[in-house]
Design a protein around this motif. Structure first.
Motif, mmCIF file in Angstrom:
data_model
loop_
_atom_site.group_PDB
_atom_site.id
_atom_site.type_symbol
_atom_site.label_atom_id
_atom_site.label_comp_id
_atom_site.label_asym_id
_atom_site.label_seq_id
_atom_site.Cartn_x
_atom_site.Cartn_y
_atom_site.Cartn_z
ATOM 1 N N ASP A 15 2.508 9.323 -2.407
ATOM 2 C CA ASP A 15 3.758 8.581 -2.555
ATOM 3 C C ASP A 15 3.815 7.738 -3.826
ATOM 4 O O ASP A 15 4.777 7.002 -4.039
ATOM 5 C CB ASP A 15 3.970 7.655 -1.351
ATOM 6 C CG ASP A 15 4.255 8.441 -0.085
ATOM 7 O OD1 ASP A 15 4.818 9.549 -0.172
ATOM 8 O OD2 ASP A 15 3.897 7.940 0.996
ATOM 9 N N ALA B 11 0.833 -1.200 0.000
ATOM 10 C CA ALA B 11 0.000 0.000 0.000
ATOM 11 C C ALA B 11 0.867 1.248 0.000
ATOM 12 O O ALA B 11 1.825 1.337 0.770
ATOM 13 C CB ALA B 11 -0.909 0.004 1.226
ATOM 14 N N THR C 281 0.333 5.661 -0.427
ATOM 15 C CA THR C 281 -0.633 6.744 -0.531
ATOM 16 C C THR C 281 -0.536 7.361 -1.925
ATOM 17 O O THR C 281 0.468 7.204 -2.629
ATOM 18 C CB THR C 281 -0.359 7.837 0.515
ATOM 19 O OG1 THR C 281 0.902 8.450 0.207
ATOM 20 C CG2 THR C 281 -0.348 7.265 1.933
ATOM 21 N N GLU C 282 -1.561 8.066 -2.316
ATOM 22 C CA GLU C 282 -1.555 8.747 -3.610
ATOM 23 C C GLU C 282 -0.372 9.715 -3.687
ATOM 24 O O GLU C 282 0.262 9.857 -4.733
ATOM 25 C CB GLU C 282 -2.890 9.477 -3.825
ATOM 26 C CG GLU C 282 -3.113 9.956 -5.228
ATOM 27 C CD GLU C 282 -3.306 8.849 -6.254
ATOM 28 O OE1 GLU C 282 -3.101 9.136 -7.445
ATOM 29 O OE2 GLU C 282 -3.654 7.709 -5.893
#
Length: 168
Positions: A43, A38, A40-41
């Motif tokens: 990253d 996962a 984040t947007e």
């Protein structure tokens, strides 16, 4: 019949094709890694990074760019500058991915070599990269390409193997 030829093209971090290819990369890692992957947007891509896209003529209307003369991104990779602790200008290879439909064609080696050339062009004399042990094909590619295994150099929680290569 052999697959259509692939061309490499520089692209900005916010190019929709870069973002879409990196999303596909992240999706594949999420499916392959035990426990998932996962990010984040924020990253997803590095705003300071320099990216290459591997493009081939479009053949599948269901891909990011469709058919009818469009092109499909079948690979992506980036380099970004890292702080150096020993006065050797250093870059890191990030988000390198080849679509499963293009694997086994030599595209991974071509893309990695082009990323090394890009790092040289940007003034770097060494590249570092990390990967997960689940990605056996990546481990083999880096070994074949002359990378040396090194100690952990970052805090990436998904990284299990670390590599370096001098570019001079």
């Amino acid at each position: 019949m052999p697959p259509p030829p692939v061309t490499l093209q520089r692209a900005d971090h916010d190019d929709p094709r870069v973002v879409a290819a990196v999303r596909r990369y992240v999706g594949e890692l999420d499916a392959r890694f035990p426990g998932g992957f996962a990010v984040t947007e924020a990253d997803l891509v590095d705003p300071g990074g320099h990216y290459l896209l591997a493009l081939r003529p479009g053949t599948d209307p269901g891909t990011d760019h469709g058919a009818d003369g469009a092109v499909d991104a079948v690979g992506v990779g980036g380099v970004r500058a890292l702080p150096s602790t020993d006065d050797v200008p250093t870059a890191e290879v990030k988000r390198m991915w080849v679509d499963p439909s293009a694997r086994g064609s030599g595209l991974g080696r071509l893309l990695l070599g082009a990323l090394e050339d890009l790092a040289r062009e940007l003034g770097h004399r060494r590249v570092l990269l990390d990967t997960h042990l689940t990605l056996g094909e990546a481990l083999a590619l880096y070994d074949r390409a002359g990378y040396d295994r090194v100690e952990r150099y970052n805090d990436n929680p998904y990284a299990q193997a670390f590599f370096a290569k001098r570019l001079d």
